[in-house]
Design an enzyme around this catalytic site. Structure first.
Site, mmCIF file in Angstrom:
data_model
loop_
_atom_site.group_PDB
_atom_site.id
_atom_site.type_symbol
_atom_site.label_atom_id
_atom_site.label_comp_id
_atom_site.label_asym_id
_atom_site.label_seq_id
_atom_site.Cartn_x
_atom_site.Cartn_y
_atom_site.Cartn_z
ATOM 1 N N SER A 101 0.737 -1.358 -0.014
ATOM 2 C CA SER A 101 -0.020 -0.068 0.013
ATOM 3 C C SER A 101 0.808 1.329 -0.052
ATOM 4 O O SER A 101 0.505 2.334 -0.446
ATOM 5 C CB SER A 101 -0.798 0.142 1.042
ATOM 6 O OG SER A 101 -0.107 -0.153 2.266
ATOM 7 N N ASP A 155 0.459 6.684 11.114
ATOM 8 C CA ASP A 155 0.304 5.442 11.868
ATOM 9 C C ASP A 155 1.310 4.327 12.099
ATOM 10 O O ASP A 155 1.593 3.356 12.416
ATOM 11 C CB ASP A 155 -1.040 4.421 11.098
ATOM 12 C CG ASP A 155 -0.347 4.065 9.767
ATOM 13 O OD1 ASP A 155 0.702 4.605 9.184
ATOM 14 O OD2 ASP A 155 -1.028 3.190 9.095
ATOM 15 N N HIS A 214 2.199 4.227 6.868
ATOM 16 C CA HIS A 214 1.564 4.740 5.836
ATOM 17 C C HIS A 214 2.168 6.273 5.823
ATOM 18 O O HIS A 214 1.782 7.202 6.432
ATOM 19 C CB HIS A 214 0.327 4.644 5.561
ATOM 20 C CG HIS A 214 -0.231 3.308 5.509
ATOM 21 N ND1 HIS A 214 -0.721 2.566 6.580
ATOM 22 C CD2 HIS A 214 -0.461 2.266 4.448
ATOM 23 C CE1 HIS A 214 -1.051 1.295 6.082
ATOM 24 N NE2 HIS A 214 -0.678 1.124 4.780
#
Length: 207
Positions: free
Chosen positions: A15, A180, A183
Site C-alpha cells: 500500500s 500510523d 503509511h
C-alpha cells in the site's frame, strides 16, 4: 540516470507504493511517491505503479510474471517487507526472514534473466506511532538486513528509506511523516520520492 520515452519504470510493492491507485486503470499512479517521481523526472519515460494494499513478499512473487515480467520494464523498483513484519503482530502470521530473503532473491533473479532490467530496492521503514510498534524492530531490523544483503547480491541500487525518513522525522516529527507509523503522509511520500531520485541520480526537486 537518463530515461527515454521508450523506457518503462515499474514500481511494485504494497500500500505504500499503491497509495490509492485505481487498479482498474493501468495508467493510475496513485497519490504517493510513485506519482511524485513521475512528475519530477527530467526526461520522458513511462511510469507504472503495481503496488497492492496488504501484500507481502510471497504475494509479489505470485503476480510477478504478469505484473512485472510481461511488461518488459527497463527499471524495476521493489519496496516490500513492512507487511511481512506487521502481520506477525496483528494476525500472528509469520514470514520467516530466511524465507522472505529467498523469495526476494527469486523475483530479482527472474527480473535479471527475463528483462535485463536495472533494479532498485527500497528498504522497508517504520516510524513507531506508539510503544507497541517499537517491538516491531525485532522483526523488521533483520528483515531490512536481508533486503540489503539481497539487493547487494544483485547489484541493485539501494534506496535507504529506513534512513531518510527517520532523518526527516528529526525535523518534522514522526507523526507528520507517517501518522500510523507505516503509511506516509504527503510529506512522507515526498521524502521517499526524493530518496529514490537521489539514488537514481536524476536530480532532486525542492521539498
Amino acid at each position: 540516470m537518463r530515461f527515454t520515452r521508450d523506457d518503462r519504470l515499474l514500481f511494485i510493492g504494497d500500500s505504500v507504493t499503491a497509495a490509492g491507485r485505481d487498479r482498474d486503470d493501468p495508467t493510475s499512479l496513485g497519490d504517493g511517491y510513485v506519482r511524485m517521481i513521475a512528475e519530477a523526472l527530467p526526461s520522458p519515460a513511462t511510469v507504472v505503479n503495481k503496488g497492492v494494499d496488504g501484500h507481502r513478499v510471497h504475494d509479489l512473487e505470485a503476480r510477478w510474471a504478469t505484473d512485472v515480467l510481461a511488461l518488459g520494464p527497463a527499471v524495476v523498483t521493489v519496496l516490500i517487507g513492512i507487511n511481512d513484519t506487521w502481520r506477525r503482530y496483528d494476525r500472528g502470521l509469520l514470514s520467516p526472514v530466511a524465507e522472505f530473503e529467498a523469495c526476494l532473491d527469486r523475483v530479482l533473479t527472474l527480473t535479471e534473466e527475463k528483462c535485463a532490467a536495472r533494479l532498485f530496492v527500497m528498504t522497508p521503514f517504520l516510524l513507531p506511532a506508539g510503544p507497541e510498534q517499537e517491538t516491531w524492530f525485532e522483526d523488521l531490523t533483520p528483515r531490512t538486513d536481508a533486503v540489503l544483503h539481497t539487493a547487494t547480491a544483485h547489484g541493485a541500487t539501494v534506496v535507504r528509506t529506513d534512513l531518510a525518513l527517520p532523518r526527516a522525522a528529526e525535523v518534522h516529527g514522526a507523526a507528520a511523516l507517517a501518522p500510523d507509523g507505516v503509511h506516509p503522509s504527503p510529506l512522507g511520500h515526498r521524502v521517499v520520492a526524493r530518496a529514490w531520485l537521489a539514488a537514481a541520480g536524476v536530480g532532486v526537486p525542492s521539498p
